[in-house]
Design a protein around this motif. Structure first.
Motif, PDB file in Angstrom:
ATOM      1  N   PRO A   1       0.795  -1.186   0.182  1.00 40.44           N
ATOM      2  CA  PRO A   1      -0.081  -0.024  -0.060  1.00 40.44           C
ATOM      3  C   PRO A   1       0.953   1.332   0.041  1.00 40.44           C
ATOM      4  O   PRO A   1       0.930   1.896   1.093  1.00 40.44           O
ATOM      5  CB  PRO A   1      -0.652  -0.370   1.353  1.00 40.44           C
ATOM      6  CG  PRO A   1      -0.066  -0.801   2.174  1.00 40.44           C
ATOM      7  CD  PRO A   1       0.894  -1.886   1.278  1.00 40.44           C
ATOM      8  N   LEU A   2       1.583   1.286  -1.073  1.00 39.28           N
ATOM      9  CA  LEU A   2       2.597   2.341  -1.241  1.00 39.28           C
ATOM     10  C   LEU A   2       2.421   3.023  -2.716  1.00 39.28           C
ATOM     11  O   LEU A   2       2.583   1.943  -3.757  1.00 39.28           O
ATOM     12  CB  LEU A   2       4.071   1.888  -1.012  1.00 39.28           C
ATOM     13  CG  LEU A   2       5.176   2.634  -0.719  1.00 39.28           C
ATOM     14  CD1 LEU A   2       5.004   3.295   0.802  1.00 39.28           C
ATOM     15  CD2 LEU A   2       6.608   1.851  -0.573  1.00 39.28           C
ATOM     16  N   THR A   3       2.358   4.280  -2.812  1.00 37.19           N
ATOM     17  CA  THR A   3       2.764   4.776  -4.176  1.00 37.19           C
ATOM     18  C   THR A   3       4.007   5.147  -4.734  1.00 37.19           C
ATOM     19  O   THR A   3       4.727   5.720  -4.055  1.00 37.19           O
ATOM     20  CB  THR A   3       1.925   6.084  -4.275  1.00 37.19           C
ATOM     21  OG1 THR A   3       0.560   5.982  -3.769  1.00 37.19           O
ATOM     22  CG2 THR A   3       1.733   6.812  -5.703  1.00 37.19           C
TER      23      THR A   3
ATOM     24  N   THR B   1       2.969   7.529   1.108  1.00 36.63           N
ATOM     25  CA  THR B   1       2.228   6.514   2.241  1.00 36.63           C
ATOM     26  C   THR B   1       1.720   7.822   3.314  1.00 36.63           C
ATOM     27  O   THR B   1       2.302   8.590   3.834  1.00 36.63           O
ATOM     28  CB  THR B   1       2.918   5.455   2.776  1.00 36.63           C
ATOM     29  OG1 THR B   1       2.029   5.003   3.961  1.00 36.63           O
ATOM     30  CG2 THR B   1       4.215   6.059   3.521  1.00 36.63           C
ATOM     31  N   PRO B   2       0.287   7.387   3.542  1.00 39.74           N
ATOM     32  CA  PRO B   2      -0.201   8.271   4.989  1.00 39.74           C
ATOM     33  C   PRO B   2       0.624   7.787   6.230  1.00 39.74           C
ATOM     34  O   PRO B   2       0.584   8.656   7.233  1.00 39.74           O
ATOM     35  CB  PRO B   2      -1.766   7.642   4.929  1.00 39.74           C
ATOM     36  CG  PRO B   2      -1.888   7.173   3.406  1.00 39.74           C
ATOM     37  CD  PRO B   2      -0.760   6.422   3.096  1.00 39.74           C
TER      38      PRO B   2
ATOM     39  N   GLU C   1       8.533  -5.375   5.864  1.00 40.89           N
ATOM     40  CA  GLU C   1       8.339  -5.930   7.199  1.00 40.89           C
ATOM     41  C   GLU C   1       7.224  -5.053   7.754  1.00 40.89           C
ATOM     42  O   GLU C   1       6.555  -5.181   8.574  1.00 40.89           O
ATOM     43  CB  GLU C   1       9.751  -6.005   8.041  1.00 40.89           C
ATOM     44  CG  GLU C   1       9.610  -6.241   9.276  1.00 40.89           C
ATOM     45  CD  GLU C   1      10.824  -6.351  10.062  1.00 40.89           C
ATOM     46  OE1 GLU C   1      10.836  -6.620  11.303  1.00 40.89           O
ATOM     47  OE2 GLU C   1      11.979  -6.071   9.498  1.00 40.89           O
ATOM     48  N   PHE C   2       7.662  -3.602   7.583  1.00 40.31           N
ATOM     49  CA  PHE C   2       6.657  -2.579   8.198  1.00 40.31           C
ATOM     50  C   PHE C   2       5.385  -2.799   7.808  1.00 40.31           C
ATOM     51  O   PHE C   2       4.172  -2.584   8.805  1.00 40.31           O
ATOM     52  CB  PHE C   2       7.281  -0.959   7.687  1.00 40.31           C
ATOM     53  CG  PHE C   2       6.110  -0.024   8.216  1.00 40.31           C
ATOM     54  CD1 PHE C   2       6.365   0.458   9.195  1.00 40.31           C
ATOM     55  CD2 PHE C   2       5.344   0.472   7.226  1.00 40.31           C
ATOM     56  CE1 PHE C   2       5.417   1.585   9.848  1.00 40.31           C
ATOM     57  CE2 PHE C   2       4.567   1.386   7.740  1.00 40.31           C
ATOM     58  CZ  PHE C   2       4.534   1.946   9.043  1.00 40.31           C
ATOM     59  N   PHE C   3       4.779  -2.876   6.531  1.00 42.08           N
ATOM     60  CA  PHE C   3       3.608  -3.174   6.259  1.00 42.08           C
ATOM     61  C   PHE C   3       3.015  -4.272   6.484  1.00 42.08           C
ATOM     62  O   PHE C   3       1.903  -4.668   6.619  1.00 42.08           O
ATOM     63  CB  PHE C   3       3.606  -2.763   4.810  1.00 42.08           C
ATOM     64  CG  PHE C   3       3.509  -1.355   4.346  1.00 42.08           C
ATOM     65  CD1 PHE C   3       2.286  -0.582   4.595  1.00 42.08           C
ATOM     66  CD2 PHE C   3       4.816  -0.918   3.883  1.00 42.08           C
ATOM     67  CE1 PHE C   3       2.443   0.882   4.276  1.00 42.08           C
ATOM     68  CE2 PHE C   3       4.632   0.618   3.333  1.00 42.08           C
ATOM     69  CZ  PHE C   3       3.718   1.340   3.703  1.00 42.08           C
ATOM     70  N   ALA C   4       3.785  -5.547   6.840  1.00 39.93           N
ATOM     71  CA  ALA C   4       3.316  -6.714   7.279  1.00 39.93           C
ATOM     72  C   ALA C   4       2.779  -6.658   8.881  1.00 39.93           C
ATOM     73  O   ALA C   4       2.061  -7.322   9.166  1.00 39.93           O
ATOM     74  CB  ALA C   4       4.494  -7.531   7.428  1.00 39.93           C
TER      75      ALA C   4
END
Length: 371
Positions: free
Chosen positions: A273-275, A294-295, A368-371
Motif C-alpha cells: 500500500p505504497l505509491t 504513504t499516509p 516488514e513494516f507493512f506486514a
C-alpha cells in the motif's frame, strides 16, 4: 549482506572514491595549468555539456540558484512581472524569482506525477506573466512539448529547472533542451555532482547566450566595461569544471546505475500500500530521488531509521507554506494536490554506487513494516 551497516539516503563520497584517480589528475592539471577562473576547463565543459543537450551553448555559474537568477535576468524579468512555478519544489526555485523582484505565482501539480502541467500553467497566465519555470521533480521530467505549446501561444518564456533531472529524456529529447533557458545544479548529491557548489544555464538562442555570459560577470560586454544592468559575479571555477567533465562523460552510465536500483525497488515493493514514482512510456526517469507516498510516512521513516536506513523529505514544506515566500507569492487557485502529498512523501536511499543487496535490505524493511 551486513545488516548492521547503515544505508545512507545518498553517498556522493562513494562515487568520488570510485573516480578518485581521475579526479585527482583533473585537479592536478588545473593546478599545473595556472588558469583558475573561466579558463580552458570551463570552456571545454560548457561545450561538452551543450553538445550533450543539443543546445546553442551552456554557461557555467556558481550554483543552481544563480542559474535560475541569471536566466530570469537574461529575460529581463523585473519588478512586478509574474513567474509561474509549482509550489511543490525546493525553496530556491521560488527564491530566485523573488531575488529579481518578480512575483512568484504558485500553482498545483498533477496527482499522478507530482509535476506541473500545461493546463495548470495555462489557467494561471495573466497579462503580467513573463515566464514559467517547469520543475522536473525528482528526475521525472514535466511534459515539455505541452508546456512549450502553452508558453509559445502566450508569448512567454519557458525555463526548465533541471536541478534533479540531468540525463532525463522524453522520447529521446533531453530535459534541458526545450525551454528558452534551462538551469542545472551541480550540488554534490546531484546526478552530475561537483565537489562543492556549481551550476549552469543551457540556452537555445545565441542572443540569450551572450546575455547570460555577460550577466555572470558583472554585466561586462568587454573587460571592465559593464553594459548590462544587474550583472553579478557567478562563475563555475576551473577545478569543479575539470571534475565535472569526467563525470559528464559517464553520466549515462551513472544514471543507468540509478535506474537499476529503482527497478529493484519497483520489483521488491510491488503490491504494497505504497505509491511508487511515476512511469510513462517514452520517459527516461533520471531517478535523482526515489520518492514513495504513504499516509503512514512518519511511522515508516522511524521504522527504517531504527534499522540504520536513511530517508529524506523532499520537501517537508511546500513553498506556499513557508512564511518568507507567503510574503511575496501569489496563489491564484487552491493547491489541493500539493497539500495532500506533502505529509505523505518519503525519499528512500538511492545513489549510483548503491549495491542491489542494500536496495533489497531497504525493500525488505519496508515490507516488514507493512506486514
Amino acid at each position: 549482506m551486513d545488516a548492521s551497516r547503515p544505508v545512507p539516503l545518498a553517498d556522493p563520497k562513494a562515487e568520488n572514491a570510485r573516480l578518485r584517480e581521475a579526479l585527482l589528475t583533473a585537479v592536478t592539471g588545473v593546478l599545473d595549468g595556472g588558469s583558475y577562473i573561466l579558463g580552458a576547463e570551463v570552456s571545454a565543459f560548457e561545450s561538452e555539456m551543450a553538445a550533450s543537450l543539443g543546445v546553442a551553448g551552456v554557461v557555467g555559474v556558481a550554483s543552481g540558484t544563480d542559474a535560475l537568477v541569471l536566466a530570469l535576468l537574461a529575460l529581463n524579468v523585473a519588478d512586478g512581472d509574474e513567474v509561474i512555478l509549482p509550489s511543490h519544489t525546493a525553496g530556491p526555485t521560488c527564491a530566485a524569482v523573488a531575488m529579481v523582484g518578480a512575483v512568484p505565482v504558485l500553482v498545483d501539480v498533477d496527482p499522478a506525477t507530482s509535476v506541473v502541467t500545461a493546463d495548470l500553467v495555462r489557467a494561471a497566465i495573466t497579462p503580467r506573466t513573463k515566464a514559467v519555470i517547469a520543475v522536473h521533480l525528482y528526475g521525472y521530467p514535466a511534459d515539455l512539448q505541452a508546456l512549450r505549446a502553452v508558453t509559445k501561444a502566450a508569448g512567454i518564456a519557458l525555463i526548465e529547472d533541471c536541478a534533479q533531472s540531468q540525463g532525463a529524456r522524453i522520447d529521446g529529447v533531453p530535459a534541458g533542451s526545450v525551454g528558452e533557458l534551462s538551469c542545472f545544479s551541480f550540488y554534490p548529491t546531484k546526478n552530475l555532482g561537483a565537489l562543492g557548489d556549481g551550476g549552469a544555464v543551457a540556452v537555445r538562442d545565441q542572443t540569450l547566450l551572450a546575455r547570460v555570459k555577460a550577466l555572470r560577470t558583472y554585466g561586462w560586454s568587454k573587460p571592465q566595461f559593464a553594459e548590462l544592468a544587474r550583472g553579478r559575479c557567478s562563475r563555475l571555477d576551473e577545478i569543479q569544471a575539470a571534475m565535472l567533465r569526467i563525470k559528464l562523460r559517464i553520466l549515462d552510465e551513472t544514471n543507468a546505475r540509478r535506474r537499476a536500483v529503482a527497478d529493484r525497488y519497483r520489483l521488491r515493493l510491488a503490491g504494497l500500500p505504497l505509491t511508487l514514482p511515476p512511469t510513462r512510456k517514452g520517459v527516461d526517469h533520471a531517478y535523482h530521488l526515489f520518492v514513495v507516498r504513504t499516509p503512514r510516512r512518519a511511522a515508516l521513516a522511524d521504522f527504517l531509521r531504527a534499522r540504520g536506513i536513511g530517508t529524506g523529505l523532499h520537501y517537508p514544506y511546500a513553498v506556499h507554506q513557508q512564511p518568507a515566500f507567503q510574503a511575496v507569492a501569489q496563489v491564484p487557485f487552491p493547491l489541493t494536490e500539493t497539500e495532500r502529498l506533502i505529509p505523505e512523501i518519503l525519499s528512500l536511499p538511492l545513489y549510483p554506487d548503491m549495491a542491489l543487496e542494500d536496495a533489497d535490505r531497504v525493500a525488505d524493511a519496508v515490507r516488514e513494516f507493512f506486514a
